[in-house]
Write a protein that holds these residues in place. Structure first.
Motif, short mmCIF file in Angstrom:
data_model
loop_
_atom_site.label_atom_id
_atom_site.label_comp_id
_atom_site.label_asym_id
_atom_site.label_seq_id
_atom_site.Cartn_x
_atom_site.Cartn_y
_atom_site.Cartn_z
N GLY A 255 0.80 -1.22 0.00
CA GLY A 255 0.00 0.00 0.00
C GLY A 255 0.83 1.27 0.00
O GLY A 255 0.30 2.37 0.12
N ASP A 256 2.13 1.13 -0.15
CA ASP A 256 3.02 2.29 -0.18
C ASP A 256 2.92 3.01 -1.53
O ASP A 256 3.11 4.21 -1.62
N LEU A 257 2.62 2.26 -2.59
CA LEU A 257 2.36 2.82 -3.91
C LEU A 257 0.94 2.45 -4.32
O LEU A 257 0.42 1.40 -3.90
N ASP A 258 0.34 3.29 -5.13
CA ASP A 258 -1.01 3.03 -5.62
C ASP A 258 -1.08 1.66 -6.29
O ASP A 258 -0.15 1.25 -6.99
N ALA A 259 -2.19 0.99 -6.08
CA ALA A 259 -2.36 -0.36 -6.62
C ALA A 259 -2.28 -0.40 -8.14
O ALA A 259 -1.99 -1.44 -8.73
N LYS A 260 -2.56 0.73 -8.80
CA LYS A 260 -2.52 0.78 -10.26
C LYS A 260 -1.12 1.09 -10.80
O LYS A 260 -0.92 1.13 -12.01
N SER A 261 -0.17 1.30 -9.91
CA SER A 261 1.19 1.60 -10.35
C SER A 261 1.79 0.40 -11.09
O SER A 261 1.50 -0.75 -10.77
#
Length: 202
Positions: free
Chosen positions: A147-153
């Motif tokens: 969850g540190d980066l957006d799931a769509k990354s």
């Protein structure tokens, strides 16, 4: 049994000097005369201690990774993806413009100056850079999962993006870009870095 004659030079110091020759001139550009004169040893001593020029270069690469390139290892250990990228970019800006060393990055410059006669070295450098990019991809994938980066990354695209910026910074340093120049680039990259996932509402 007769004892072998002890080496009359410091291996680590000689390797550091070889590293700087390869860094300045690239693999193909560094002649055996350049290397032996800088290392302060004879050709027979070089062959006895390191085997050949290719082995010496690989050892110099390892020394670079654990020395001037050590900021990469520190960056990958940062607790957030943003921290990883920030440490990488600012660490690179400092490392490739360090006045104590030749400008640029040994692995990038070495590959740019390798011709057909040094295909094995070119492949080695490419493999190391690909491994570094893969380490980044895995780190960003973990950041997405946590969850540190957006799931769509896209972890792969982000890793490729950062790798390209790092390589470009190294090339620019060889062309005269200063530490401040490259730190400004790092700042621009960080200003556009994708945000972390918003915390879930309770």
């Amino acid at each position: 049994m007769a004892m072998g004659r002890p080496r009359e030079f410091d291996i680590d110091e000689a390797l550091d000097r070889a590293l700087h020759v390869f860094w300045r001139k690239g693999y193909e550009g560094a002649s055996m005369t350049d290397l032996t004169e800088s290392m302060g040893i004879t050709r027979p001593s070089l062959y006895a201690a390191f085997g050949n020029k290719e082995v010496l270069f690989r050892k110099a690469l390892d020394r670079y990774v654990n020395g001037p390139g050590g900021y990469v290892r520190i960056a990958l250990a940062q607790p957030t993806a943003r921290g990883v990228v920030e440490q990488l970019l600012y660490g690179a800006a400092d490392a490739v413009t360090d006045p104590c060393n030749p400008p640029g990055c040994l692995s990038v410059q070495g590959a740019l100056t390798c011709g057909d006669a040094s295909e094995s070295i070119k492949q080695e450098l490419m493999a190391r850079r690909n491994a570094g990019e893969n380490d980044l991809r895995e780190r960003f994938a973990r950041a997405i999962a946590e969850g540190d980066l957006d799931a769509k990354s896209d972890a792969g695209a982000l890793a490729r993006y950062v790798s390209i910026v790092l390589q470009g910074m190294a090339v620019q340093a060889c062309g005269g870009a200063t530490r401040d120049d490259l730190r400004k680039i790092a700042g621009i990259v960080m200003s556009t870095w994708p945000p972390a996932n918003a915390p879930a509402e309770s």
